[in-house]
Design a protein around this motif. Sequence first.
Motif, mmCIF file in Angstrom:
data_model
loop_
_atom_site.group_PDB
_atom_site.id
_atom_site.type_symbol
_atom_site.label_atom_id
_atom_site.label_comp_id
_atom_site.label_asym_id
_atom_site.label_seq_id
_atom_site.Cartn_x
_atom_site.Cartn_y
_atom_site.Cartn_z
ATOM 1 N N LEU A 1 0.826 -1.200 0.000
ATOM 2 C CA LEU A 1 0.000 0.000 0.000
ATOM 3 C C LEU A 1 0.866 1.258 0.000
ATOM 4 O O LEU A 1 1.814 1.374 0.783
ATOM 5 N N LYS A 2 0.538 2.194 -0.899
ATOM 6 C CA LYS A 2 1.267 3.447 -1.016
ATOM 7 C C LYS A 2 0.284 4.616 -0.934
ATOM 8 O O LYS A 2 -0.839 4.544 -1.439
ATOM 9 N N PHE A 3 0.734 5.711 -0.306
ATOM 10 C CA PHE A 3 -0.090 6.918 -0.228
ATOM 11 C C PHE A 3 0.143 7.762 -1.471
ATOM 12 O O PHE A 3 1.275 8.154 -1.768
ATOM 13 N N ALA B 1 -8.080 3.255 6.386
ATOM 14 C CA ALA B 1 -7.184 4.374 6.652
ATOM 15 C C ALA B 1 -7.553 5.001 7.994
ATOM 16 O O ALA B 1 -8.734 5.099 8.345
ATOM 17 N N SER B 2 -6.563 5.398 8.739
ATOM 18 C CA SER B 2 -6.803 6.093 10.002
ATOM 19 C C SER B 2 -5.806 7.224 10.157
ATOM 20 O O SER B 2 -4.741 7.226 9.511
ATOM 21 N N ILE C 1 -0.616 9.215 9.385
ATOM 22 C CA ILE C 1 -1.603 8.536 8.554
ATOM 23 C C ILE C 1 -1.207 7.064 8.472
ATOM 24 O O ILE C 1 -0.058 6.739 8.168
ATOM 25 N N ILE C 2 -2.162 6.172 8.737
ATOM 26 C CA ILE C 2 -1.877 4.740 8.752
ATOM 27 C C ILE C 2 -2.863 4.018 7.841
ATOM 28 O O ILE C 2 -4.074 4.247 7.918
ATOM 29 N N ASN D 1 -1.305 -5.834 8.316
ATOM 30 C CA ASN D 1 -0.130 -5.208 7.701
ATOM 31 C C ASN D 1 -0.365 -3.702 7.697
ATOM 32 O O ASN D 1 -1.440 -3.235 7.297
ATOM 33 N N ALA D 2 0.609 -2.934 8.156
ATOM 34 C CA ALA D 2 0.416 -1.492 8.335
ATOM 35 C C ALA D 2 1.450 -0.692 7.552
ATOM 36 O O ALA D 2 2.621 -1.086 7.441
#
Length: 266
Positions: A166-168, A198-199, A245-246, A253-254
Amino acid sequence: MTKRIFLLTFLILPYLFLHAGIVVLNGLSHNYKVENGQIYKGKIALQNTGDKPQNVKIFLQDFSYQSNGSIYYTTPHTNERTNTDWIRLNTTFLTLKAKEKTEVFYEITVPNQLNSPGSYWSVVIVEPVDEIKPSDSKQGINITSVVRYAIQIITDFDSEKVKPDLKFENIKVEKEEGRQILKIAIANQGAIYCRSTASVEIYNRKNGEKIGTFSSQAMGLLPQTSKSFPIDISKMPPDKYTAVIIATDEDENAFAINVELEVKND
């Protein structure tokens, strides 16, 4: 002669009920863990909620989407990880009487020599169709709205060997209907489908004190696609903050990033 223009609307959300017309009763995402050479069977439950018979066309397409809202329905084999060749439908056309329910069956035959772990997918399109009866009695154009359903058929092969990546892509705060919305665009650059959340953890920029934690709803992310995950942060007074941002998947997986956020009055 009257010309007819069709406006097509695709539905890829969970079950949606319309006052009249064709509805899908058993979900718009069907997921399978598969093995080489095996056969899997499934069905799509339909109902005509209208008061008159309705013709329905059923066919396969490839499918992808991006965080800017773009959704692509394309011919089979457009996607290199398509599973359209694996799927056989028991019908491609049917007529449902008023209030009638039925089931469309499909069979998934996984190739014997599949080597690349990850997700393969396509969508079954369910499209109501009307008989077009040309008429010379009226001039102009008739506009007919057509609601299509896109049922995702996702097959995961050797999923334990791969993880989402995962990429932002983008992070911004926008005001919508009087609310401050944090929009987090996340891309899945891996080879496996996942359900992601997303958190955001928000901190006082001066003393580092944690002020609040907010989360989005979980959403599915296919490989090589992206989505915008909205989070309502209207409880935060206007100011500048630091934040973490997570992005997490269902296996915990984070992926995290540090950012600065500004919540404005307007």
